[in-house]
Scaffold this active site. Structure first.
Site, PDB file in Angstrom:
ATOM      1  NE  ARG A  71      -2.296  -1.253   3.582  1.00 46.79           N
ATOM      2  CZ  ARG A  71      -1.729  -0.456   4.480  1.00 46.79           C
ATOM      3  NH1 ARG A  71      -1.783   0.867   4.351  1.00 46.79           N
ATOM      4  NH2 ARG A  71      -1.115  -0.947   5.536  1.00 46.79           N
ATOM      5  CE1 TYR A 199       0.608  -6.203  -2.075  1.00 49.80           C
ATOM      6  CE2 TYR A 199      -0.434  -4.213  -1.223  1.00 49.80           C
ATOM      7  CZ  TYR A 199       0.040  -5.493  -1.026  1.00 49.80           C
ATOM      8  OH  TYR A 199      -0.064  -6.065   0.202  1.00 49.80           O
ATOM      9  N   GLY A 200      -2.536  -5.480  -4.244  1.00 46.54           N
ATOM     10  CA  GLY A 200      -3.613  -5.748  -3.279  1.00 46.54           C
ATOM     11  C   GLY A 200      -4.363  -4.571  -2.703  1.00 46.54           C
ATOM     12  CE  LYS A 208      -6.738  -3.304   5.652  1.00 45.42           C
ATOM     13  NZ  LYS A 208      -5.670  -4.180   5.377  1.00 45.42           N
ATOM     14  CG  HIS A 228      -6.804  -2.883  10.208  1.00 44.98           C
ATOM     15  ND1 HIS A 228      -5.508  -2.424  10.202  1.00 44.98           N
ATOM     16  CD2 HIS A 228      -6.804  -3.944   9.373  1.00 44.98           C
ATOM     17  CE1 HIS A 228      -4.762  -3.169   9.411  1.00 44.98           C
ATOM     18  NE2 HIS A 228      -5.523  -4.110   8.897  1.00 44.98           N
ATOM     19  CB  SER A 250      -0.468  -3.498   7.928  1.00 43.71           C
ATOM     20  OG  SER A 250      -1.627  -2.765   7.618  1.00 43.71           O
ATOM     21  CB  ALA A 251       2.812  -6.961   8.542  1.00 45.49           C
ATOM     22  CB  CYS A 252       1.069  -6.044  13.954  1.00 45.49           C
ATOM     23  SG  CYS A 252       2.263  -4.757  13.515  1.00 45.49           S
ATOM     24  N   GLY A 253       0.112  -9.452  13.148  1.00 45.43           N
ATOM     25  CA  GLY A 253      -0.354 -10.683  13.767  1.00 45.43           C
ATOM     26  C   GLY A 253      -1.847 -10.964  13.780  1.00 45.43           C
ATOM     27  CB  THR A 255      -3.507 -13.613   9.250  1.00 38.09           C
ATOM     28  OG1 THR A 255      -3.963 -12.528   8.445  1.00 38.09           O
ATOM     29  CG2 THR A 255      -3.846 -14.926   8.565  1.00 38.09           C
ATOM     30  CB  SER A 377       5.256 -12.301  -0.850  1.00 39.35           C
ATOM     31  OG  SER A 377       5.818 -12.968   0.260  1.00 39.35           O
ATOM     32  NE  ARG A 378       0.094  -8.672   2.492  1.00 41.94           N
ATOM     33  CZ  ARG A 378      -0.416  -8.259   3.642  1.00 41.94           C
ATOM     34  NH1 ARG A 378      -1.524  -8.796   4.118  1.00 41.94           N
ATOM     35  NH2 ARG A 378       0.182  -7.310   4.335  1.00 41.94           N
ATOM     36  NE  ARG A 409       5.594  -6.181  13.661  1.00 37.83           N
ATOM     37  CZ  ARG A 409       6.010  -7.425  13.410  1.00 37.83           C
ATOM     38  NH1 ARG A 409       7.223  -7.793  13.767  1.00 37.83           N
ATOM     39  NH2 ARG A 409       5.230  -8.271  12.789  1.00 37.83           N
ATOM     40  CG  ASN A 505       0.066 -14.673  20.909  1.00 38.65           C
ATOM     41  OD1 ASN A 505       0.983 -14.462  21.705  1.00 38.65           O
ATOM     42  ND2 ASN A 505       0.175 -14.431  19.613  1.00 38.65           N
TER      43      ASN A 505
HETATM   44  P1  GTP Z   1      -2.088  -7.627   7.514  1.00 39.66           P
HETATM   45  O1  GTP Z   1      -2.631  -8.685   6.613  1.00 39.66           O
HETATM   46  O2  GTP Z   1      -1.030  -6.804   6.869  1.00 39.66           O
HETATM   47  O3  GTP Z   1      -3.144  -6.772   8.111  1.00 39.66           O
HETATM   48  O4  GTP Z   1      -1.246  -8.389   8.683  1.00 39.66           O
HETATM   49  P2  GTP Z   1      -1.699  -9.210   9.977  1.00 39.66           P
HETATM   50  O5  GTP Z   1      -1.972  -8.263  11.101  1.00 39.66           O
HETATM   51  O6  GTP Z   1      -2.750 -10.191   9.640  1.00 39.66           O
HETATM   52  O7  GTP Z   1      -0.329  -9.970  10.362  1.00 39.66           O
HETATM   53  P3  GTP Z   1       0.062 -11.523  10.249  1.00 39.66           P
HETATM   54  O8  GTP Z   1      -0.748 -12.389  11.156  1.00 39.66           O
HETATM   55  O9  GTP Z   1       0.100 -11.897   8.822  1.00 39.66           O
HETATM   56  O10 GTP Z   1       1.544 -11.487  10.828  1.00 39.66           O
HETATM   57  C1  GTP Z   1       2.544 -10.682  10.258  1.00 39.66           C
HETATM   58  C2  GTP Z   1       3.907 -11.096  10.713  1.00 39.66           C
HETATM   59  O11 GTP Z   1       3.990 -11.115  12.139  1.00 39.66           O
HETATM   60  C3  GTP Z   1       4.285 -12.490  10.248  1.00 39.66           C
HETATM   61  O12 GTP Z   1       5.609 -12.480   9.807  1.00 39.66           O
HETATM   62  C4  GTP Z   1       4.145 -13.336  11.480  1.00 39.66           C
HETATM   63  O13 GTP Z   1       5.002 -14.430  11.450  1.00 39.66           O
HETATM   64  C5  GTP Z   1       4.458 -12.360  12.604  1.00 39.66           C
HETATM   65  N1  GTP Z   1       3.723 -12.713  13.845  1.00 39.66           N
HETATM   66  C6  GTP Z   1       2.392 -12.942  13.951  1.00 39.66           C
HETATM   67  N2  GTP Z   1       2.048 -13.264  15.218  1.00 39.66           N
HETATM   68  C7  GTP Z   1       3.195 -13.238  15.939  1.00 39.66           C
HETATM   69  C8  GTP Z   1       3.501 -13.482  17.319  1.00 39.66           C
HETATM   70  O14 GTP Z   1       2.637 -13.792  18.138  1.00 39.66           O
HETATM   71  N3  GTP Z   1       4.803 -13.346  17.686  1.00 39.66           N
HETATM   72  C9  GTP Z   1       5.775 -13.000  16.787  1.00 39.66           C
HETATM   73  N4  GTP Z   1       7.018 -12.877  17.240  1.00 39.66           N
HETATM   74  N5  GTP Z   1       5.518 -12.764  15.482  1.00 39.66           N
HETATM   75  C10 GTP Z   1       4.259 -12.883  15.067  1.00 39.66           C
HETATM   76  C1  SPV Z   2      -2.795  -4.447   5.379  1.00 34.79           C
HETATM   77  O1  SPV Z   2      -1.823  -3.836   4.908  1.00 34.79           O
HETATM   78  O2  SPV Z   2      -3.313  -4.151   6.484  1.00 34.79           O
HETATM   79  C2  SPV Z   2      -3.360  -5.589   4.642  1.00 34.79           C
HETATM   80  C3  SPV Z   2      -2.899  -5.835   3.288  1.00 34.79           C
HETATM   81  O3  SPV Z   2      -4.226  -6.272   5.156  1.00 34.79           O
HETATM   82  S1  SPV Z   2      -3.606  -4.714   2.149  1.00 34.79           S
HETATM   83  O4  SPV Z   2      -4.726  -5.373   1.517  1.00 34.79           O
HETATM   84  O5  SPV Z   2      -2.574  -4.406   1.184  1.00 34.79           O
HETATM   85  O6  SPV Z   2      -4.066  -3.542   2.843  1.00 34.79           O
HETATM   86 MN    MN Z   3      -4.670  -5.568   7.245  1.00 31.09          MN
END
Ligand code: GTP
Ligand code: SPV
Ligand code: MN
Length: 594
Positions: A71, A199-200, A208, A228, A250-253, A255, A377-378, A409, A505
């Site tokens: 994004r 891109y996504g 979003k 979110h 985003s990317a903080c856990g 999923t 990557s997704r 994070r 967790n």
């Molecule tokens: P978006 O799709 O961008 O919104 O991300 P998200 O919030 O769904 O994050 P996701 O669960 O994909 O995790 C993102 C990164 O954080 C990955 O590299 C995971 O391996 C890492 N991660 C997730 N949960 C944990 C955790 O409990 N501990 C640690 N150390 N890393 C974690």
């Molecule tokens: C995020 O960045 O929070 C995502 C991926 O979930 S995107 O669809 O690119 O926003």
């Molecule tokens: Mn997200």
């Protein structure tokens, strides 16, 4: 169907086609037959690559342009007629100026191409919660992703009938020119225009752009919330399920938490976790006075790196069929995919995310430029293929939320978990969230920034008004969820994560639910209620009580520094930050100096 009966839809498409000038217009009807035709066509042009159909049935690989991998927050705009309604945190452009500017970029952009019309519903088609959008795009990749991420097809047009109430989304990949990339939202017109990206989050306009930026704007007007947040159900051995919604940036856990597998200790007792959603929640007050949530999406657009058999087996299983992989490693020997953190066997004969031959021996963990898969990557995968998908996934009413959990994070400052005092204090806790930036958005990675409710990039109006909306909602929920904050990412002196995270967790979620049911006491601290170290179950973990105390420590000095940063951030948001939140900030400061 060449044209639908809805004159608002037709008039708008005519207008957009007159501007973009596609060679032809194709309506996406939601049928498998049409989807397969599109996949075949995209394979023939190289837009996607068909993977090993025995190992990965109906799975494909796509690579975006090298300059187009996340994004672009700097090029994302909220175009309200008054600048102050977009607020200081959003980029703003005058709607007319923006339409003019982007019209020039869209002009003739689909010449020689096809315009696809994607009618989609966010939420179960026809349910009270659902909202309809139509996306016009010149990208088959977008069509195929939208077919997974949203509910698409003729039945959506039937549900729309002759109504003008739909979100108008226009997307053109155009030249994927970074300098002219724009993701623009016109909340007053229910309109989204996205150009020069493939891109996504920039182009899957239901996600979003609609389900957060436009929906948050609508939610404020109509008295509900678009957040979110993941949604999960935690089932106890009696079969009782309690639901938790959690907002992490985003990317903080999200999923990972949404699909967690309980540690053995809990599994043996019969605990289970069910995933309702992994990214977005729409929340309303139910007739019973509780807050109810639906996941408006139909699939997961999940981060690939780090997903493995140990960290998130459910996500991995979800991606074994019907999945589109974006920017991962292509294993040429098996015609499968790989990414960093999948396993210890990188493919010997491989192509990296940029499309170049990749030598895993040159991969240096500390140097992201040597990665085979892009850090952002997704996978795009169907929710219904997830082994732990909740039976409530398709529910029209959603699920009642017992706890809201915020999280960031943070290497320091934020403890493993704490509980706010009430809704107002919980809103404050959300408003002061901070997190280290990740590869999910373009720009520097690892910089701490304030990210209220994990919504900094996604609020479709002024951030101060957004806080006020949270406070207003609190007054309308007779039986509100309790609000917590977690941090899985505290590090030791060597920079290693102290808390094992992932499935473990669940141990923290158990404390959270026990607090919701008044089953466990807590320590009253300057920032809120913290668990007694012995109340977080560490059975089966190799961390002791001392480490748990370390994880739960409230370091007054770093919180005092944080307070200064919060003050500066509130100032930056501007004069619409509610007085109640300044009261909360003053209380925190006072508590810290006691
Ligand atoms: P978006 O799709 O961008 O919104 O991300 P998200 O919030 O769904 O994050 P996701 O669960 O994909 O995790 C993102 C990164 O954080 C990955 O590299 C995971 O391996 C890492 N991660 C997730 N949960 C944990 C955790 O409990 N501990 C640690 N150390 N890393 C974690
Ligand atoms: C995020 O960045 O929070 C995502 C991926 O979930 S995107 O669809 O690119 O926003
Ligand atoms: Mn997200």
């Amino acid at each position: 169907m060449t044209k639908c009966v809805n004159k608002h839809v037709n008039a708008w498409i005519d207008e957009m086609a007159a501007m973009t000038k596609p060679d032809q217009i194709v309506w996406i009807d939601g049928s498998e037959e049409q989807a397969q035709k599109l996949r075949d066509e995209a394979c023939s042009t190289g837009e996607i690559i068909k993977l090993n159909q025995e190992l990965l049935p109906n799975c494909y690989l796509h690579r975006t342009a090298v300059n187009d991998v996340a994004r672009v927050e700097g090029r994302t705009f909220i175009c309200t007629s008054k600048k102050e309604d977009a607020g200081n945190i959003n980029n703003w452009m005058d709607p007319k100026e923006c339409y003019d500017k982007l019209s020039k970029l869209f002009e003739g952009s689909m010449k020689g191409r096809t315009m696809y019309v994607i009618p989609y519903s966010m939420g179960v088609v026809g349910s009270d919660f659902a909202k309809i959008g139509i996306e016009l795009t010149d990208s088959i990749y977008v069509c195929l992703n939208m077919l997974i991420m949203t509910r698409v097809g003729d039945h959506v047009l039937e549900a729309l009938g002759d109504s003008a109430d739909f979100v108008k989304g226009l997307h053109a990949r155009a030249d994927v020119d970074e300098e002219n990339r724009y993701i623009c939202h016109f909340p007053e017109d229910n309109t989204i225009w996205s150009v020069n990206s493939g891109y996504g989050g920039n182009v899957l306009l239901g996600k979003k752009c609609f389900a957060l930026r436009i929906a948050s704007y609508l939610g404020r007007k109509e008295g509900w919330m678009a957040e979110h947040m993941l949604i999960l159900g935690l089932e106890d051995p009696n079969g009782d399920i309690k639901y938790i919604a959690a907002a992490f940036p985003s990317a903080c856990g999200k999923t990972n938490l949404a699909m967690l597998i309980p540690p053995e200790y809990y599994r043996n007792k019969g605990y289970k976790v069910w995933c309702v959603g992994d990214d977005i929640a729409w929340l309303r007050v139910g007739p019973d006075g509780r807050l109810w949530a639906v996941n408006p999406e139909n699939g997961f657009f999940g981060v690939a790196p780090g997903t493995n058999e140990k960290s998130n087996p459910n996500a991995l299983a979800t991606t074994r069929r019907d999945t589109i992989f974006t920017n991962v490693v292509h294993d040429l020997d098996n015609n499968t995919v790989w990414w960093e953190g999948l396993d210890d066997n990188p493919p010997a004969n491989a192509i990296d995310w940029k499309g170049n031959p990749w030598d895993y021996k040159k991969y240096d963990k500390k140097d992201k430029s040597t990665c085979g898969a892009h850090p952002n990557s997704r996978f795009t995968a169907l929710a219904k293929n997830c082994p732990c998908i909740s039976s409530e996934f398709d529910s029209q009413t959603g699920v009642p939320i017992s706890a809201i959990v915020f999280g960031g994070r943070r290497a320091k400052t934020a403890p493993l978990v704490y509980q706010s005092r009430d809704w107002q204090n919980g809103t404050f806790v959300g408003s002061i969230m901070a997190s280290e930036t990740t590869a999910a958005a373009s720009g520097a990675v690892g910089v701490v920034r304030r990210d209220p409710m994990a919504m900094r990039p996604f609020v479709g109006y002024d951030m101060g008004d957004y806080f006020q909306h949270w406070l207003n909602m609190g007054k309308k929920i007779p039986n509100p969820p309790k609000i917590f904050h977690v941090n899985w990412f505290r590090t030791d002196e060597e920079g290693k994560f102290i808390w094992p995270g992932f499935g473990d967790n669940m141990r923290v979620l158990m404390w959270i639910l026990a607090r919701c049911e008044d089953k466990v006491e807590a320590v009253d601290t300057a920032i809120g209620f913290i668990p007694k170290a012995e109340d977080i179950n560490i059975e089966g973990l190799d961390i002791g009580l001392d480490t748990m105390k370390e994880l739960l420590k409230v370091d007054t000095q770093s919180w005092k520094e944080d307070v200064e940063n919060i003050k500066a951030f509130y100032k930056e948001i501007g004069d619409r930050v509610p007085a109640e939140l300044y009261d909360e900030l003053a209380k925190l400061e006072e508590n810290l100096s006691k």
